[in-house]
Design an enzyme around this catalytic site. Structure first.
Site, PDB file in Angstrom:
ATOM      1  N   GLU A 163       0.840  -1.199   0.000  1.00  0.00           N
ATOM      2  CA  GLU A 163       0.000   0.000   0.000  1.00  0.00           C
ATOM      3  C   GLU A 163       0.875   1.249   0.000  1.00  0.00           C
ATOM      4  O   GLU A 163       1.867   1.296   0.737  1.00  0.00           O
ATOM      5  CB  GLU A 163      -0.890   0.014   1.260  1.00  0.00           C
ATOM      6  CG  GLU A 163      -1.835   1.147   1.340  1.00  0.00           C
ATOM      7  CD  GLU A 163      -2.589   1.374   0.024  1.00  0.00           C
ATOM      8  OE1 GLU A 163      -3.200   0.399  -0.470  1.00  0.00           O
ATOM      9  OE2 GLU A 163      -2.521   2.488  -0.538  1.00  0.00           O
ATOM     10  N   PHE A 164       0.524   2.225  -0.818  1.00  0.00           N
ATOM     11  CA  PHE A 164       1.349   3.434  -0.948  1.00  0.00           C
ATOM     12  C   PHE A 164       0.623   4.687  -0.447  1.00  0.00           C
ATOM     13  O   PHE A 164       1.019   5.808  -0.752  1.00  0.00           O
ATOM     14  CB  PHE A 164       1.763   3.621  -2.409  1.00  0.00           C
ATOM     15  CG  PHE A 164       2.517   2.447  -2.971  1.00  0.00           C
ATOM     16  CD1 PHE A 164       1.866   1.491  -3.734  1.00  0.00           C
ATOM     17  CD2 PHE A 164       3.864   2.272  -2.701  1.00  0.00           C
ATOM     18  CE1 PHE A 164       2.543   0.386  -4.246  1.00  0.00           C
ATOM     19  CE2 PHE A 164       4.558   1.178  -3.198  1.00  0.00           C
ATOM     20  CZ  PHE A 164       3.889   0.223  -3.963  1.00  0.00           C
ATOM     21  N   ASN A 240       9.848   3.789  -0.862  1.00  0.00           N
ATOM     22  CA  ASN A 240       9.958   4.693   0.291  1.00  0.00           C
ATOM     23  C   ASN A 240      11.390   5.160   0.505  1.00  0.00           C
ATOM     24  O   ASN A 240      11.640   6.321   0.833  1.00  0.00           O
ATOM     25  CB  ASN A 240       9.397   4.025   1.547  1.00  0.00           C
ATOM     26  CG  ASN A 240       7.899   4.248   1.663  1.00  0.00           C
ATOM     27  OD1 ASN A 240       7.295   4.871   0.780  1.00  0.00           O
ATOM     28  ND2 ASN A 240       7.296   3.746   2.712  1.00  0.00           N
ATOM     29  N   ALA A 284      12.838  21.254   0.679  1.00  0.00           N
ATOM     30  CA  ALA A 284      13.869  21.239   1.725  1.00  0.00           C
ATOM     31  C   ALA A 284      13.246  21.615   3.064  1.00  0.00           C
ATOM     32  O   ALA A 284      12.233  22.299   3.122  1.00  0.00           O
ATOM     33  CB  ALA A 284      14.979  22.222   1.362  1.00  0.00           C
ATOM     34  N   GLY A 289       9.872  12.539   8.533  1.00  0.00           N
ATOM     35  CA  GLY A 289       9.493  11.808   9.739  1.00  0.00           C
ATOM     36  C   GLY A 289       8.305  10.921   9.409  1.00  0.00           C
ATOM     37  O   GLY A 289       8.112  10.539   8.256  1.00  0.00           O
ATOM     38  N   CYS A 292       6.474   5.859   8.536  1.00  0.00           N
ATOM     39  CA  CYS A 292       6.912   5.030   7.413  1.00  0.00           C
ATOM     40  C   CYS A 292       8.365   5.223   7.007  1.00  0.00           C
ATOM     41  O   CYS A 292       9.164   4.286   7.100  1.00  0.00           O
ATOM     42  CB  CYS A 292       5.989   5.258   6.223  1.00  0.00           C
ATOM     43  SG  CYS A 292       4.318   4.726   6.558  1.00  0.00           S
ATOM     44  N   LYS A 352       3.869  16.101   9.606  1.00  0.00           N
ATOM     45  CA  LYS A 352       3.672  16.816   8.334  1.00  0.00           C
ATOM     46  C   LYS A 352       2.295  17.440   8.389  1.00  0.00           C
ATOM     47  O   LYS A 352       1.494  17.146   9.291  1.00  0.00           O
ATOM     48  CB  LYS A 352       3.765  15.866   7.140  1.00  0.00           C
ATOM     49  CG  LYS A 352       2.643  14.869   7.041  1.00  0.00           C
ATOM     50  CD  LYS A 352       2.700  14.102   5.745  1.00  0.00           C
ATOM     51  CE  LYS A 352       1.427  13.354   5.515  1.00  0.00           C
ATOM     52  NZ  LYS A 352       1.397  12.658   4.221  1.00  0.00           N
TER      53      LYS A 352
HETATM   54  C1  UDX Z   1       4.826   8.011   3.071  1.00  0.00           C
HETATM   55  C2  UDX Z   1       4.776   7.718   1.578  1.00  0.00           C
HETATM   56  O1  UDX Z   1       4.614   8.930   0.874  1.00  0.00           O
HETATM   57  C3  UDX Z   1       3.626   6.772   1.269  1.00  0.00           C
HETATM   58  O2  UDX Z   1       3.615   6.427  -0.115  1.00  0.00           O
HETATM   59  C4  UDX Z   1       3.778   5.501   2.079  1.00  0.00           C
HETATM   60  O3  UDX Z   1       2.733   4.621   1.841  1.00  0.00           O
HETATM   61  C5  UDX Z   1       3.868   5.836   3.535  1.00  0.00           C
HETATM   62  O4  UDX Z   1       4.920   6.755   3.786  1.00  0.00           O
HETATM   63  P1  UDX Z   1       3.563   9.583   4.773  1.00  0.00           P
HETATM   64  O5  UDX Z   1       4.492   9.054   5.786  1.00  0.00           O
HETATM   65  O6  UDX Z   1       2.137   9.717   5.103  1.00  0.00           O
HETATM   66  O7  UDX Z   1       3.672   8.700   3.419  1.00  0.00           O
HETATM   67  O8  UDX Z   1       4.087  11.045   4.436  1.00  0.00           O
HETATM   68  P2  UDX Z   1       4.748  11.842   3.234  1.00  0.00           P
HETATM   69  O9  UDX Z   1       3.758  12.782   2.689  1.00  0.00           O
HETATM   70  O10 UDX Z   1       5.424  10.941   2.317  1.00  0.00           O
HETATM   71  O11 UDX Z   1       5.839  12.691   4.059  1.00  0.00           O
HETATM   72  C6  UDX Z   1       6.829  12.009   4.779  1.00  0.00           C
HETATM   73  C7  UDX Z   1       7.769  13.002   5.462  1.00  0.00           C
HETATM   74  O12 UDX Z   1       8.589  13.632   4.488  1.00  0.00           O
HETATM   75  C8  UDX Z   1       7.057  14.105   6.229  1.00  0.00           C
HETATM   76  O13 UDX Z   1       7.742  14.340   7.430  1.00  0.00           O
HETATM   77  C9  UDX Z   1       7.198  15.311   5.307  1.00  0.00           C
HETATM   78  O14 UDX Z   1       7.231  16.523   6.021  1.00  0.00           O
HETATM   79  C10 UDX Z   1       8.558  15.040   4.669  1.00  0.00           C
HETATM   80  N1  UDX Z   1       8.727  15.643   3.328  1.00  0.00           N
HETATM   81  C11 UDX Z   1       7.914  15.245   2.314  1.00  0.00           C
HETATM   82  C12 UDX Z   1       9.753  16.577   3.131  1.00  0.00           C
HETATM   83  O15 UDX Z   1      10.486  16.941   4.050  1.00  0.00           O
HETATM   84  N2  UDX Z   1       9.913  17.100   1.876  1.00  0.00           N
HETATM   85  C13 UDX Z   1       9.120  16.733   0.825  1.00  0.00           C
HETATM   86  O16 UDX Z   1       9.322  17.237  -0.282  1.00  0.00           O
HETATM   87  C14 UDX Z   1       8.080  15.778   1.048  1.00  0.00           C
END
Ligand code: UDX
Length: 479
Positions: A163-164, A240, A284, A289, A292, A352
């Site tokens: 699952e994504f 991931n 950036a 965090g 996942c 986030k």
């Molecule tokens: C992630 C994957 O995107 C998803 O496909 C998977 O199934 C589960 O893990 P999620 O953990 O909900 O999803 O959050 P995501 O939107 O991916 O953000 C992850 C972290 O990266 C957050 O802390 C976010 O702030 C950070 N982030 C994201 C950045 O610092 N920069 C970015 O450009 C994108």
């Protein structure tokens, strides 16, 4: 033929069970009911099941409450009985927790327990689907666990179907995915999985009047990727890890921008407009965090290690990510000289925007580091206050809004990329702050706007626009 109910000419309503009602399990179960299947979602936490049966989703996700209300008691029910679920369904999704062990490897004990129970209680042929994020080889592992319980391979097939979904957009990510990955060596199971997702594969779901609207950026039809189970399991970890790599890469470039006076936003625009790179996940900040990325990068590293395969890039992704917080603390200290007894306003506690989840939240990790410097923190978050309180307790104070948080603070720190923060009245913020200093760990604001509001604005990988030098001097005098 058991496990199927005729729906109409094209698609058949399937009897499906989902084991585990966490983020992935609950969203998958509810969305599979939305696709018209008859779903039983199982969890051994009786209190949780009671709350779900009472109609409360327990997690904040757009559309989820509505879909739960729509299907609860009809296509969707909740139970603590795994045996019942095993008997009910032809397709059984395993969506239980796969927590990390100390060395970063994945604890598969819940998956194994489910496999064993299914072996004890199944009647007739079953398709067992891995939905939890698991390391490569887990499907063979489940096969062995079932065989050890006397089930022969003709009685079940194991499929990997990672699952994504992302938190905050989980329902639409499930219903309008970029791709559906199905890993199996069985033609029979492959056929069943195509039935499960038929209305997503042919787009008929989105044509339904009651369908959850397709997000603007979503693909019109998902790419259906059929692979071996091992490849499917690897696709999840590698996807991931690659997204985490993109974030750590852009953070490293942002740090270099600070050394050479370049601007990360300009750089992102330049590299992101290359269609081979793409602009997504090039924001950036203070790092990634959540439940996942940190876990999956560590798990991927552990499984490659287990197979004697060195993958130092995974260590570097984590090292840059951890460094990003320490670097931010140095920046705050650099601007405020000393943090001891300083009062800092913090905007953002969730990992986030769009979620109340604080697991592995970069904001909370930064707050932990700041508290070691003996400063006082007043924080505000639009959704995650309660969950943050469970972690931080009374070590910080909690403000009802951003303005109350800013009042009398020596600086304002932005730690989560909540879009609503960009609507703040900056002039009012400046008036409330004791010294007009903003340190943005998420590059949320426009530098010129901040300068125009008289705020000394420091962000990641972007040059600081100095505001009225008189500010520094005046502030000293004030003290
Ligand atoms: C992630 C994957 O995107 C998803 O496909 C998977 O199934 C589960 O893990 P999620 O953990 O909900 O999803 O959050 P995501 O939107 O991916 O953000 C992850 C972290 O990266 C957050 O802390 C976010 O702030 C950070 N982030 C994201 C950045 O610092 N920069 C970015 O450009 C994108």
């Amino acid at each position: 033929m058991s496990g199927f109910v005729l729906l109409g000419e094209k698609q058949e309503k399937m009897q499906i069970s989902v084991i585990g009602s966490g983020y992935v399990g609950l969203v998958a179960a509810t969305c599979l009911a939305e696709l018209g299947h008859k779903v039983v979602c199982v969890d051994n936490d009786a209190a949780k099941i009671a709350t779900l049966n009472a109609g409360d989703t327990l997690i904040h996700e757009d559309c989820l409450q509505e879909l739960l209300s729509r299907h609860r008691g009809d296509g969707l029910s909740f139970s603590t009985s795994l045996a019942e679920a095993a008997r009910h369904a032809r397709v059984i999704f395993i969506a239980v927790g796969t927590p990390s062990c100390d060395d970063g490897s994945v604890d598969l004990s819940y998956v194994e327990a489910v496999a064993r129970s299914l072996a004890d209680s199944s009647d007739g042929f079953k398709v067992i689907v891995e939905k939890s994020t698991v390391p490569v080889y887990t499907s063979e592992w489940i096969q062995k666990a079932m065989a050890r319980k006397g089930r022969n391979s003709g009685e079940f097939d194991v499929v990997s179907n990672p699952e994504f979904l992302r938190e905050g957009t989980a329902v639409t990510d499930f219903l309008y995915p970029d791709r559906i990955v199905v890993g199996t060596n069985s033609v029979r199971a492959a056929g069943v999985m195509r039935e499960v997702y038929a209305s997503l594969i042919d787009g008929s779901y989105s044509q339904q009047a009651s369908a959850v609207p397709r997000p603007e950026r979503a693909r019109s039809l998902p790419i259906y990727v059929e692979t071996s189970p091992r490849s499917a399991e690897l696709i999840k970890h590698a996807s991931n890890a690659f997204l985490a790599l993109k974030i750590s890469f852009i953070n490293a470039v942002a740090n270099f921008c600070e050394s050479v006076g370049a601007d990360i936003e300009e750089v992102c625009r330049g590299i992101g407009s290359d269609s081979r790179i793409g602009s997504d996940f090039l924001r950036a900040g203070i790092g990634y965090g959540g439940s996942c990325f940190p876990k999956d990068v560590a798990a991927f590293r552990a499984v490659t290690h287990e197979f004697g395969f060195e993958f130092p890039l995974l260590d570097e992704i984590k090292r840059i990510n951890d460094q990003q917080r320490a670097r931010f603390i140095r920046k705050v200290r650099g601007v405020l000289r000393t943090l001891k007894n300083k009062r800092l306003a913090v905007l953002g506690l969730a990992f986030k925007d769009g979620t109340d989840d604080v697991r592995e939240s970069p904001a909370i990790k930064v707050i932990d580091l700041l508290l070691q410097e003996k400063c006082e923190i007043v924080a505000f978050d639009p959704a995650a206050m309660d969950r943050a309180r469970q972690v931080l307790g009374s070590r910080i104070s909690y403000a009802p809004d951003a303005y109350v948080a800013a009042k009398g603070a020596d600086a304002l720190l932005v730690l989560t990329e909540w879009k609503e923060f960009t609507n703040l009245d900056l002039v009012r913020i400046k008036r409330l702050l004791r010294s007009p200093v903003v340190l943005d760990g998420r590059n949320l604001f426009d530098r010129a706007e901040m300068a125009a509001a008289g705020l000394n604005y420091h962000s990641i990988g972007r040059r600081t626009l100095e505001v009225a030098h008189s500010f520094v001097k005046k502030r000293h005098i004030a003290r």
